[in-house]
Design a protein around this motif. Structure first.
Motif, mmCIF file in Angstrom:
data_model
loop_
_atom_site.group_PDB
_atom_site.id
_atom_site.type_symbol
_atom_site.label_atom_id
_atom_site.label_comp_id
_atom_site.label_asym_id
_atom_site.label_seq_id
_atom_site.Cartn_x
_atom_site.Cartn_y
_atom_site.Cartn_z
ATOM 1 N N LEU A 10 0.798 -1.220 0.000
ATOM 2 C CA LEU A 10 0.000 0.000 0.000
ATOM 3 C C LEU A 10 0.835 1.276 0.000
ATOM 4 O O LEU A 10 0.620 2.168 -0.797
ATOM 5 C CB LEU A 10 -0.972 -0.004 1.183
ATOM 6 N N ASP A 11 1.784 1.376 0.877
ATOM 7 C CA ASP A 11 2.592 2.588 0.962
ATOM 8 C C ASP A 11 4.054 2.344 0.593
ATOM 9 O O ASP A 11 4.879 3.244 0.728
ATOM 10 C CB ASP A 11 2.521 3.186 2.372
ATOM 11 N N LYS A 69 -10.926 5.959 1.753
ATOM 12 C CA LYS A 69 -9.793 5.761 0.846
ATOM 13 C C LYS A 69 -8.765 4.816 1.463
ATOM 14 O O LYS A 69 -8.228 3.928 0.792
ATOM 15 C CB LYS A 69 -9.161 7.114 0.514
ATOM 16 N N ARG A 70 -8.495 4.987 2.749
ATOM 17 C CA ARG A 70 -7.504 4.146 3.438
ATOM 18 C C ARG A 70 -7.971 2.686 3.517
ATOM 19 O O ARG A 70 -7.206 1.772 3.245
ATOM 20 C CB ARG A 70 -7.236 4.692 4.840
ATOM 21 N N GLN A 75 -10.159 1.176 1.609
ATOM 22 C CA GLN A 75 -10.134 0.603 0.267
ATOM 23 C C GLN A 75 -8.710 0.177 -0.095
ATOM 24 O O GLN A 75 -8.519 -0.862 -0.725
ATOM 25 C CB GLN A 75 -10.654 1.620 -0.761
ATOM 26 N N GLY A 76 -7.733 0.939 0.331
ATOM 27 C CA GLY A 76 -6.335 0.583 0.097
ATOM 28 C C GLY A 76 -5.934 -0.687 0.818
ATOM 29 O O GLY A 76 -5.238 -1.542 0.256
ATOM 30 N N SER A 95 -4.890 -4.014 -1.235
ATOM 31 C CA SER A 95 -3.570 -4.644 -1.101
ATOM 32 C C SER A 95 -3.717 -6.151 -0.891
ATOM 33 O O SER A 95 -2.947 -6.940 -1.436
ATOM 34 C CB SER A 95 -2.771 -4.008 0.045
ATOM 35 N N LEU A 107 -2.065 -3.379 -7.856
ATOM 36 C CA LEU A 107 -2.856 -2.630 -6.880
ATOM 37 C C LEU A 107 -3.955 -1.839 -7.585
ATOM 38 O O LEU A 107 -5.091 -1.766 -7.104
ATOM 39 C CB LEU A 107 -1.937 -1.713 -6.075
ATOM 40 N N TYR A 113 -8.032 -1.981 -6.932
ATOM 41 C CA TYR A 113 -8.935 -0.849 -6.674
ATOM 42 C C TYR A 113 -10.123 -0.891 -7.634
ATOM 43 O O TYR A 113 -11.266 -0.664 -7.240
ATOM 44 C CB TYR A 113 -8.197 0.492 -6.842
#
Length: 159
Positions: free
Chosen positions: A41-42, A129-130, A132-133, A137, A147, A151
């Motif tokens: 994710l990040d 949004k977070r 969904q991330g 993932s 990724l 989404y």
């Protein structure tokens, strides 16, 4: 213990991979000290000490069947949504902290419903949004897709 290449999920970071283990030599004995994880994710790499490993609530990612079953929750209409956004926000944070896919899909369902009704405050838009991330993932690793495709899978399910 975790193996190289194993797919895992950590509640606030999403799905990731075990990419390395670090060893230290002590009294001519090689000991595992850290596991190195990479989160999609990040793009975060995290060293987790073996001795504190149980404190991190790391779990294996869900199977494709479990993911599809839980994604179907997004299609349903919510039974009840708390009207006060701050109380709802706290409830949803508790759900996120469990790291359970089912709870995350419930959050997406509820917040998307509120977004369609134009009743979603900015702080919850960020939460949506977070979450969904986090879900994307896990989809990405389970289905071996990008990724971005993950989404899109979430978006098409909720239409």
């Amino acid at each position: 213990m975790l193996k190289y290449g194993q797919k895992v999920f950590l509640k606030n970071y999403g799905a990731g991979l075990v990419i390395d283990k670090e060893y230290k030599e002590y009294l001519n004995k090689k000991e595992e000290k850290y596991v190195l994880l990479y989160f999609l994710l990040d793009g975060i790499k995290m060293h987790i000490p073996i001795k504190n490993f149980k404190n991190y609530s790391i779990r294996d990612i869900n199977t494709q069947d479990d993911i599809l079953k839980n994604l179907n929750k997004i299609k349903t209409t919510p039974d009840f949504i708390e009207e006060k956004w701050n109380k709802r926000y706290k409830q949803n944070n508790k759900k996120i902290s469990t790291g359970i896919l089912e709870k995350q899909c419930e959050i997406i369902r509820d917040l998307r419903y509120l977004k369609m009704e134009k009743k979603l405050p900015p702080v919850e838009q960020k939460m949506l949004k977070r979450v969904q991330g986090l879900v994307a993932s896990e989809i990405s690793l389970a289905f071996d897709i990008s990724l971005e495709m993950s989404y899109n899978k979430i978006k098409t399910i909720s239409k």
